[in-house]
Write an enzyme that holds these catalytic residues in place. Sequence first.
Site, short mmCIF file in Angstrom:
data_model
loop_
_atom_site.label_atom_id
_atom_site.label_comp_id
_atom_site.label_asym_id
_atom_site.label_seq_id
_atom_site.Cartn_x
_atom_site.Cartn_y
_atom_site.Cartn_z
CE LYS B 83 40.75 42.72 37.19
NZ LYS B 83 40.22 43.19 35.89
CB SER B 157 42.68 45.92 34.77
OG SER B 157 41.46 45.21 34.56
CB SER B 181 40.77 43.98 31.74
OG SER B 181 40.84 45.37 31.75
#
Lengths: 62, 473
Positions: B83, B157, B181
């Site tokens: 990420k 996310s 997330s």
Amino acid sequence: MRELTPEEVKALAAAAGIQILEPELPLLTVRLNGMLLLIDPLSTLPLEDAEIVPTLLTQRRD
Amino acid sequence: MLNSGLVNMSIAELSSLLLKKEVSAVEITGIFLERIERLQPQLNAYITICRQEALDSAKSADRLLTRAYPSNKPLLGIPLALKDQIDTRGILTTNGSLALRDNIPLEDATVVTKLKKAGAIILGKLNMMEFAAAGGENPPFGQPRNPWNTAHSPGGSSTGSGIAVSAGLCTISVGEDSGGSGRIPASFCGVVSIRPSAGIISRYGIHPLSPSLDIASPMGRTVADCAALLQVIAGFDPRDALSSRRPVPAYTAGLREDIKGIRIGVIREFMDDQNLDPEVRVATNNAIRVLKELGACVDEFSIPYITHSMYALGVILWCEGAALSRKWLEPKNSLLQQSTRLGFLAASLLPSKAYLQARQAQALIRAQVLKAFQKFDILVSPTSPKLAPKIEDTLKTSNFPIKEDVLKRHADGHSGFSPLAGCPAISVPCGFSQTGLPIGLQIAGRPFEDIAVLRVAQAYEQSTTWHTRHPNL
């Protein structure tokens, strides 16, 4: 909780020293009133009985 | 066989091929890079593709593999992606925002240091919601799309992590999960993600959203891959003030035990939820039946305050995020998306009482959740009460234009209680809708009993075939 007006949001931001752009004011007002809505359900909990403690330290036996 | 099959193989399968010299790390890396470049326009999983760095790492892995297999490098030659919230030395790290479009970290995050030491190949940095906080119209690095149906949201996310693992654009990924997330994109994309117990993975070098709740989340197509990844990145780090000093247990070894007699509580409030999608309800009930067949003792249990989790979590996340992002909110500095900027600005104007009440609510919720764990070893629920929504529908509500949306959206959340209580929770695929969208089962355990969570997830996964399905791309 009563909804804030754009004028009140503008005044709040000025008092907090936060610069906002005039065109953002309507959406910011909606967003802030939305966040304030999150607090209402929390107020129904017996919060006076709750002691705030760090999440991690209470679980660690380090 | 190799090209089509390799991209969906597990760590163990790839390691076995590498060890037997049936394929080289350079070949594996090349196949993934080709696939990433082919599918990037369609899915927008990546922000940065590290072609040269990945091939260089793969060459180093191949050199090591010419000797005996190094036992201290459990991820040798395994392609992974990170990420873009996680710092990588010398590689662009945007935190999903144009505000950091030139940010080249001078140092690796602790998790990256550990991954490199374990021999992993970093294919690139993954798309994500801006500052791990908000999705909105015109995402700065392209609209991420669900590999199972590109009209639908992949969740967030850790958006790109869910997409990339699901679409075979990496074998494993490190996402981040402050309030769901990692688990929500895993659920929407049909893969596995664990939010581990608070404190067991270092946060050093991971851009903070909410320091009291943030933690890295391993993602993979199987529970075993998540356990193997967790094994590598867990452990004490003196550079993280909240890092646990507990020794790292043998997560992967813990998967082998059965779950006979384990006590599982089904969270009544989440199953009684009027907003629960009927197909999610059926899939969850089917999963509960499988757990019973495996010998678990399953009962429903009520945790009344749990329905308030996402309200408390929402206030905590936004307040902490706003405080940390203040410098990006100045109009002259702001390259933030409107939805992120407005969210942080609004949170900056909340009364301090709001944050205090949210933290008090957290204490109450945590106490009830921990009490439930006196009766049960494990708690289960749907990861999300909804199927992955259409992207156009998520954009409509990104600024919360309708009052009812605010309360409904937060009341719907099932992922908030585990960060508030500091307990581990995993999402595993447990079915598909009639339209072909994945459904996830959430399995939570007591703080620091991540092994129990992994073991139940593994037992369930190995009794079903959901993890063997892959999107047709």
